[in-house]
Write a protein that holds these residues in place. Structure first.
Motif, PDB file in Angstrom:
ATOM      1  N   GLU A  66      49.243 -12.553  29.817  1.00 27.82           N
ATOM      2  CA  GLU A  66      49.850 -13.023  28.572  1.00 27.82           C
ATOM      3  C   GLU A  66      49.271 -14.385  28.159  1.00 27.82           C
ATOM      4  N   HIS A  67      48.893 -15.184  29.165  1.00 26.08           N
ATOM      5  CA  HIS A  67      48.412 -16.535  28.861  1.00 26.08           C
ATOM      6  C   HIS A  67      46.886 -16.647  28.879  1.00 26.08           C
ATOM      7  N   ALA A  68      46.209 -15.494  28.912  1.00 29.04           N
ATOM      8  CA  ALA A  68      44.747 -15.517  29.039  1.00 29.04           C
ATOM      9  C   ALA A  68      44.027 -15.773  27.716  1.00 29.04           C
ATOM     10  N   ASP A  72      45.042 -10.044  19.912  1.00 27.73           N
ATOM     11  CA  ASP A  72      45.868  -8.832  19.769  1.00 27.73           C
ATOM     12  C   ASP A  72      44.974  -7.591  19.805  1.00 27.73           C
ATOM     13  N   ASP A  73      45.527  -6.521  20.372  1.00 29.32           N
ATOM     14  CA  ASP A  73      44.869  -5.209  20.445  1.00 29.32           C
ATOM     15  C   ASP A  73      43.681  -5.163  21.407  1.00 29.32           C
ATOM     16  N   SER A  74      43.474  -6.223  22.189  1.00 27.69           N
ATOM     17  CA  SER A  74      42.409  -6.156  23.204  1.00 27.69           C
ATOM     18  C   SER A  74      42.744  -5.058  24.211  1.00 27.69           C
ATOM     19  N   ARG A  75      41.700  -4.443  24.754  1.00 30.05           N
ATOM     20  CA  ARG A  75      41.903  -3.352  25.718  1.00 30.05           C
ATOM     21  C   ARG A  75      42.046  -3.908  27.126  1.00 30.05           C
ATOM     22  N   VAL A  76      43.140  -3.560  27.789  1.00 30.01           N
ATOM     23  CA  VAL A  76      43.306  -3.993  29.170  1.00 30.01           C
ATOM     24  C   VAL A  76      43.889  -2.836  29.978  1.00 30.01           C
ATOM     25  N   THR A  77      43.352  -2.652  31.187  1.00 29.36           N
ATOM     26  CA  THR A  77      43.886  -1.623  32.088  1.00 29.36           C
ATOM     27  C   THR A  77      44.602  -2.336  33.225  1.00 29.36           C
ATOM     28  N   ILE A  78      45.848  -1.935  33.503  1.00 28.28           N
ATOM     29  CA  ILE A  78      46.574  -2.518  34.631  1.00 28.28           C
ATOM     30  C   ILE A  78      46.702  -1.441  35.703  1.00 28.28           C
ATOM     31  N   ARG A  94      53.013  -5.776  24.808  1.00 30.68           N
ATOM     32  CA  ARG A  94      52.992  -4.804  23.695  1.00 30.68           C
ATOM     33  C   ARG A  94      51.905  -5.092  22.677  1.00 30.68           C
ATOM     34  N   ARG A  95      51.541  -6.377  22.509  1.00 26.97           N
ATOM     35  CA  ARG A  95      50.575  -6.727  21.460  1.00 26.97           C
ATOM     36  C   ARG A  95      49.135  -6.359  21.861  1.00 26.97           C
ATOM     37  N   LEU A  96      48.944  -5.983  23.144  1.00 22.87           N
ATOM     38  CA  LEU A  96      47.609  -5.565  23.602  1.00 22.87           C
ATOM     39  C   LEU A  96      47.550  -4.044  23.685  1.00 22.87           C
ATOM     40  N   ASP A  97      46.346  -3.521  23.866  1.00 23.59           N
ATOM     41  CA  ASP A  97      46.152  -2.075  24.028  1.00 23.59           C
ATOM     42  C   ASP A  97      46.081  -1.802  25.538  1.00 23.59           C
ATOM     43  N   VAL A  98      47.270  -1.491  26.126  1.00 26.43           N
ATOM     44  CA  VAL A  98      47.371  -1.424  27.597  1.00 26.43           C
ATOM     45  C   VAL A  98      47.301   0.017  28.095  1.00 26.43           C
ATOM     46  N   THR A  99      46.442   0.245  29.102  1.00 27.45           N
ATOM     47  CA  THR A  99      46.438   1.516  29.833  1.00 27.45           C
ATOM     48  C   THR A  99      46.974   1.225  31.228  1.00 27.45           C
ATOM     49  N   ALA A 100      48.022   1.947  31.624  1.00 26.97           N
ATOM     50  CA  ALA A 100      48.631   1.711  32.939  1.00 26.97           C
ATOM     51  C   ALA A 100      48.213   2.813  33.906  1.00 26.97           C
ATOM     52  N   VAL A 101      47.739   2.399  35.082  1.00 26.02           N
ATOM     53  CA  VAL A 101      47.280   3.367  36.089  1.00 26.02           C
ATOM     54  C   VAL A 101      48.058   3.125  37.376  1.00 26.02           C
ATOM     55  N   GLN A 102      48.784   4.160  37.833  1.00 26.63           N
ATOM     56  CA  GLN A 102      49.532   4.002  39.081  1.00 26.63           C
ATOM     57  C   GLN A 102      48.622   4.393  40.242  1.00 26.63           C
TER      58      GLN A 102
END
Ligand code: SAM
Length: 228
Positions: A66-68, A72-78, A94-102
């Motif tokens: 969040e502080h990086a 907005d809408d940057s792609r990030v995978t967690i 929410r303001r980023l384009d997040v893909t979550a991988v378990q």
């Protein structure tokens, strides 16, 4: 993750309740007085090294993402084995384009890539030792990175590091609980495992915590493994 997996205890504490306390407690007084490791150093690390297609392994609450300074809408995978973490961070960012991988970083990563940057912030000390096993995490991340990509992060070192009496008490307590498995983690060991997967490794230790930047993966995504 199976309860009998050696990596289970390093991720199982992150309930919704702990995640709500994490920023004010872990990134506040525990970082400052126990590890003597300024949270603003980590923010600086993120701001300096994060790139547009980013993988964040073990994001916790997503505070650093969040502080990086990501637009907005940057792609990030967690990527995290803990579903509470993935839900919490997805909602927060929410303001980023997040893909979550378990997934578990100690197993081959089902994350698409290739990533231009990856973070492994305060995760290695949670992974099951010895350091030779932790090197699997570094190898797995390097394999999904783009040529020239950069991995950065930090890790609390073990009993041989420069901890205060208070730091040692926390170190032993967290290891006894299983949240940490880092008593034998050393700066030299960390340098060694990073150097097995990346050409350029920079490492700096502040009190008992190592900060690292490893660039240029040896076997990035899409390049054949060396033979022999
Ligand atoms: C101490 S928190 C660090 C959170 C955040 N990166 C930070 O710097 O504040 C450790 C994180 O690593 C995750 N983690 C623990 N074991 C893991 C594993 N085997 N694979 C991927 N993530 C793991 C936890 O679920 C948690 O999100």
């Amino acid at each position: 993750m199976d309860r009998d997996d050696p990596a289970y205890r390093g991720q199982s504490d992150y309930s919704r309740a702990l995640l709500r306390l994490y920023d004010p407690l872990v990134l506040g007084p525990i970082a400052r007085f126990v590890w003597r490791f300024p949270t603003k150093e980590q923010v600086r690390l993120y701001r300096e090294h994060i790139r547009p297609i980013h993988l964040d392994v073990g994001p916790g609450t997503g505070y650093f993402l969040e502080h990086a300074g990501f637009p907005d809408d940057s792609r990030v995978t967690i990527l995290d084995p803990n579903a509470n973490v993935l839900r919490y961070v997805t909602r927060r960012l929410r303001r980023l384009d997040v893909t979550a991988v378990q997934a578990d970083v100690l197993k081959p990563l089902p994350a698409p890539g290739p990533f231009e940057s990856a973070a492994l912030s305060l995760v290695l000390h949670c992974l099951p030792g010895p350091m030779a096993r932790k090197s699997l995490a570094i190898e797995n991340i390097a394999r999904v990175m783009a040529p020239g990509g950069v991995l950065f992060g930090a890790s609390v070192l073990g009993r041989s590091a420069n901890h205060t009496r208070l730091g040692r008490a926390f170190l032993w307590a967290f290891n006894k609980r299983g949240a940490f498995d880092n008593l034998d983690d050393t700066e030299a060991g960390l340098r060694d495992i990073l150097g097995r997967s990346f050409r350029n490794v920079e490492l700096q230790t502040i009190a008992g915590t190592a900060i690292f930047v490893a660039a240029d993966p040896l076997n990035p995504s899409g390049e054949p493994e060396p033979t022999g």
